[in-house]
Write a protein that holds these residues in place. Structure first.
Motif, PDB file in Angstrom:
ATOM      1  N   ALA A  64      39.540  61.699  32.963  1.00 17.55           N
ATOM      2  CA  ALA A  64      40.544  60.935  32.223  1.00 17.55           C
ATOM      3  C   ALA A  64      40.215  59.448  32.208  1.00 17.55           C
ATOM      4  O   ALA A  64      40.359  58.770  31.185  1.00 17.55           O
ATOM      5  CB  ALA A  64      41.922  61.163  32.830  1.00 17.55           C
ATOM      6  N   ALA A  65      39.737  58.927  33.363  1.00 17.07           N
ATOM      7  CA  ALA A  65      39.470  57.493  33.464  1.00 17.07           C
ATOM      8  C   ALA A  65      38.245  57.088  32.662  1.00 17.07           C
ATOM      9  O   ALA A  65      38.301  56.177  31.834  1.00 17.07           O
ATOM     10  CB  ALA A  65      39.303  57.095  34.933  1.00 17.07           C
ATOM     11  N   VAL A  66      37.108  57.764  32.916  1.00 14.78           N
ATOM     12  CA  VAL A  66      35.844  57.321  32.308  1.00 14.78           C
ATOM     13  C   VAL A  66      35.516  58.069  31.035  1.00 14.78           C
ATOM     14  O   VAL A  66      34.631  57.638  30.280  1.00 14.78           O
ATOM     15  CB  VAL A  66      34.680  57.473  33.308  1.00 14.78           C
ATOM     16  CG1 VAL A  66      34.999  56.808  34.622  1.00 14.78           C
ATOM     17  CG2 VAL A  66      34.319  58.937  33.533  1.00 14.78           C
TER      18      VAL A  66
ATOM     19  N   PHE B 223      39.457  53.619  38.304  1.00 11.28           N
ATOM     20  CA  PHE B 223      38.910  54.277  39.482  1.00 11.28           C
ATOM     21  C   PHE B 223      39.743  53.934  40.707  1.00 11.28           C
ATOM     22  O   PHE B 223      40.050  54.799  41.531  1.00 11.28           O
ATOM     23  CB  PHE B 223      37.457  53.836  39.692  1.00 11.28           C
ATOM     24  CG  PHE B 223      36.444  54.872  39.306  1.00 11.28           C
ATOM     25  CD1 PHE B 223      35.563  55.378  40.238  1.00 11.28           C
ATOM     26  CD2 PHE B 223      36.382  55.339  38.012  1.00 11.28           C
ATOM     27  CE1 PHE B 223      34.632  56.334  39.891  1.00 11.28           C
ATOM     28  CE2 PHE B 223      35.458  56.285  37.641  1.00 11.28           C
ATOM     29  CZ  PHE B 223      34.585  56.797  38.581  1.00 11.28           C
ATOM     30  N   ARG B 224      40.067  52.678  40.849  1.00 14.52           N
ATOM     31  CA  ARG B 224      40.849  52.250  42.004  1.00 14.52           C
ATOM     32  C   ARG B 224      42.299  52.698  41.895  1.00 14.52           C
ATOM     33  O   ARG B 224      42.894  53.159  42.875  1.00 14.52           O
ATOM     34  CB  ARG B 224      40.781  50.726  42.147  1.00 14.52           C
ATOM     35  CG  ARG B 224      39.418  50.225  42.632  1.00 14.52           C
ATOM     36  CD  ARG B 224      39.456  48.717  42.803  1.00 14.52           C
ATOM     37  NE  ARG B 224      38.231  48.229  43.408  1.00 14.52           N
ATOM     38  CZ  ARG B 224      38.026  48.134  44.724  1.00 14.52           C
ATOM     39  NH1 ARG B 224      38.976  48.487  45.557  1.00 14.52           N
ATOM     40  NH2 ARG B 224      36.895  47.675  45.200  1.00 14.52           N
ATOM     41  N   ARG B 225      42.892  52.560  40.737  1.00 14.70           N
ATOM     42  CA  ARG B 225      44.293  52.910  40.567  1.00 14.70           C
ATOM     43  C   ARG B 225      44.533  54.408  40.749  1.00 14.70           C
ATOM     44  O   ARG B 225      45.545  54.812  41.328  1.00 14.70           O
ATOM     45  CB  ARG B 225      44.770  52.487  39.176  1.00 14.70           C
ATOM     46  CG  ARG B 225      44.779  50.985  38.949  1.00 14.70           C
ATOM     47  CD  ARG B 225      45.850  50.307  39.766  1.00 14.70           C
ATOM     48  NE  ARG B 225      47.189  50.732  39.376  1.00 14.70           N
ATOM     49  CZ  ARG B 225      48.308  50.325  39.956  1.00 14.70           C
ATOM     50  NH1 ARG B 225      48.239  49.481  40.988  1.00 14.70           N
ATOM     51  NH2 ARG B 225      49.480  50.733  39.541  1.00 14.70           N
ATOM     52  N   LEU B 226      43.598  55.237  40.259  1.00 15.68           N
ATOM     53  CA  LEU B 226      43.749  56.683  40.346  1.00 15.68           C
ATOM     54  C   LEU B 226      43.137  57.269  41.614  1.00 15.68           C
ATOM     55  O   LEU B 226      43.126  58.475  41.797  1.00 15.68           O
ATOM     56  CB  LEU B 226      43.113  57.348  39.113  1.00 15.68           C
ATOM     57  CG  LEU B 226      43.731  56.969  37.768  1.00 15.68           C
ATOM     58  CD1 LEU B 226      42.996  57.656  36.630  1.00 15.68           C
ATOM     59  CD2 LEU B 226      45.212  57.325  37.734  1.00 15.68           C
ATOM     60  N   ARG B 227      42.582  56.386  42.468  1.00 19.32           N
ATOM     61  CA  ARG B 227      42.042  56.793  43.764  1.00 19.32           C
ATOM     62  C   ARG B 227      40.936  57.840  43.620  1.00 19.32           C
ATOM     63  O   ARG B 227      40.910  58.855  44.312  1.00 19.32           O
ATOM     64  CB  ARG B 227      43.145  57.345  44.656  1.00 19.32           C
ATOM     65  CG  ARG B 227      44.224  56.320  44.973  1.00 19.32           C
ATOM     66  CD  ARG B 227      45.303  56.897  45.858  1.00 19.32           C
ATOM     67  NE  ARG B 227      46.342  55.905  46.138  1.00 19.32           N
ATOM     68  CZ  ARG B 227      47.413  56.139  46.870  1.00 19.32           C
ATOM     69  NH1 ARG B 227      47.610  57.338  47.402  1.00 19.32           N
ATOM     70  NH2 ARG B 227      48.299  55.181  47.085  1.00 19.32           N
TER      71      ARG B 227
END
Length: 359
Positions: free
Chosen positions: A120-122, A99-103
């Motif tokens: 993509a993240a979750v 979440f943080r890396r992909l803003r």
């Protein structure tokens, strides 16, 4: 409140809620393998999103304790408690880090690009990590096949996090409560009617097996979204999840047409629910942004008119045809000569004089 007291409280609350949600998933879906639903996982991710980074450690510790307790008492036993906790908590930790890396930590329904990064993240990377660890545990511990168990975990956790994380984030951040308290009485009545209609339609659709009416609940959910914005979409989605999920888990509803066991029906319902969330939440987010923009424009216009109405200069608004569209009150008390001369000199251009401001 002292920092130590707050830390103890937050990990205790996280442990208790995570234990209850994980136990519920085991009771509803556990049939000698991994669970098809995972309400505890999106709850933990929503907690991490809603809280600052300094609170992550006690939250993750509390979730690990709750996971180990549920696995020991109702799941695979004490021997699998630690590796299963690593799979569940590690999965959420990976999602929060992405979440943080992909803003996409805030406003992840604000654009198609953010929605894609959120999914993509979750929905892909994080559940794939958890599925690999969890499926390896059941293979080594119980000799179950890796492929089906990996697929079951991945689909269940992916759809659960995609659909429930936005809803729980709104609940835990207090957005829904603030909107309800700030809403006028008439809007509250309208909200009650819309949400009641959503619950009735959803119950009618999912507590019968005669007709495949899965499209019907989307209608009141979308209407609620258009009238109440993102908070309304979240509450309507909660109603759809609770009513539809309960009916599906007990063999009712249109999902019975697909056949299969409860795992397959629950996976299908989660896919249906994910489609509903990914359809309504971007609409609700866009409506909320438009409403906020409209409020800011009204406030800006009110400030401008206050300045124009009390200014000693003449403020004129003229369209391309030379027609006056706005005339400040001081202008009506001024001589008409200055006004006519400025209009003649700057019919198509900007004109700024000591007695007039053109725009």
């Amino acid at each position: 409140m002292a920092t130590g007291t707050f830390t103890r409280r937050i990990w205790l609350v996280t442990a208790l809620v995570y234990f209850l949600l994980a136990s519920l998933a085991i009771f509803l879906n556990w049939q000698g393998g991994l669970s098809a639903v995972a309400p505890a996982t999106p709850f933990l991710l929503a907690m991490l999103i809603a809280r600052p980074r300094r609170d992550w450690r006690p939250i993750l510790i509390g979730a690990a304790i709750g996971s180990m307790a549920a696995t020991t008492l109702f799941g695979f036993g004490a021997a699998a408690a630690v590796p299963m906790a690593i799979a569940k908590v590690g999965e959420v930790g990976m999602a929060a880090w992405l979440f943080r890396r992909l803003r996409v930590r805030r406003g992840y329904f604000g654009s198609l690009a953010r929605i894609g990064r959120f999914v993509a993240a979750v929905g892909i990377i994080a559940p794939a990590l958890g599925a690999t660890i969890a499926a390896s545990v059941v293979v080594l511990r119980f000799g179950l096949p890796f492929g089906p168990q990996w697929r079951l975990w991945f689909i269940g956790h992916s759809l659960s996090m995609i659909t429930l994380t936005p809803i729980l984030s709104l609940l835990l951040s207090g957005v829904i409560g603030r909107h309800w308290r700030a809403a006028p009485r008439q809007l509250r009545i309208e909200a009650a009617v819309l949400l009641t209609t959503t619950a009735v339609v959803t119950a009618v659709v999912f507590f019968q097996n005669a007709w495949p009416l899965l499209f019907l609940p989307v209608l009141p959910v979308m209407l609620t979204t258009f009238r109440l914005g993102l908070p309304g979409a979240a509450v309507a989605a909660i109603i759809l999840a609770l009513v539809g999920g309960y009916a599906t888990a007990h063999g009712y509803g249109p999902t019975s047409f697909i056949g299969g066991d409860v795992h397959e029906r629950m996976a299908f319902f989660q896919f249906y629910f994910a489609c509903a969330v990914l359809t309504t939440f971007p609409v609700g987010a866009d409506l909320s942004r438009r409403q906020a923009l409209y409020r800011r424009l009204r406030e800006s216009e009110a400030r401008y008119r206050l300045l124009a109405d009390h200014s000693t200069d003449i403020v004129l608004g003229i369209d391309t045809g030379g027609r006056v569209t706005y005339l400040s009150p001081p202008s009506s008390r001024s001589s008409g000569a200055a006004r006519r001369s400025c209009m003649a000199a700057a019919r198509w251009n900007w004109c700024i004089r000591s007695t007039a401001i053109w725009y």
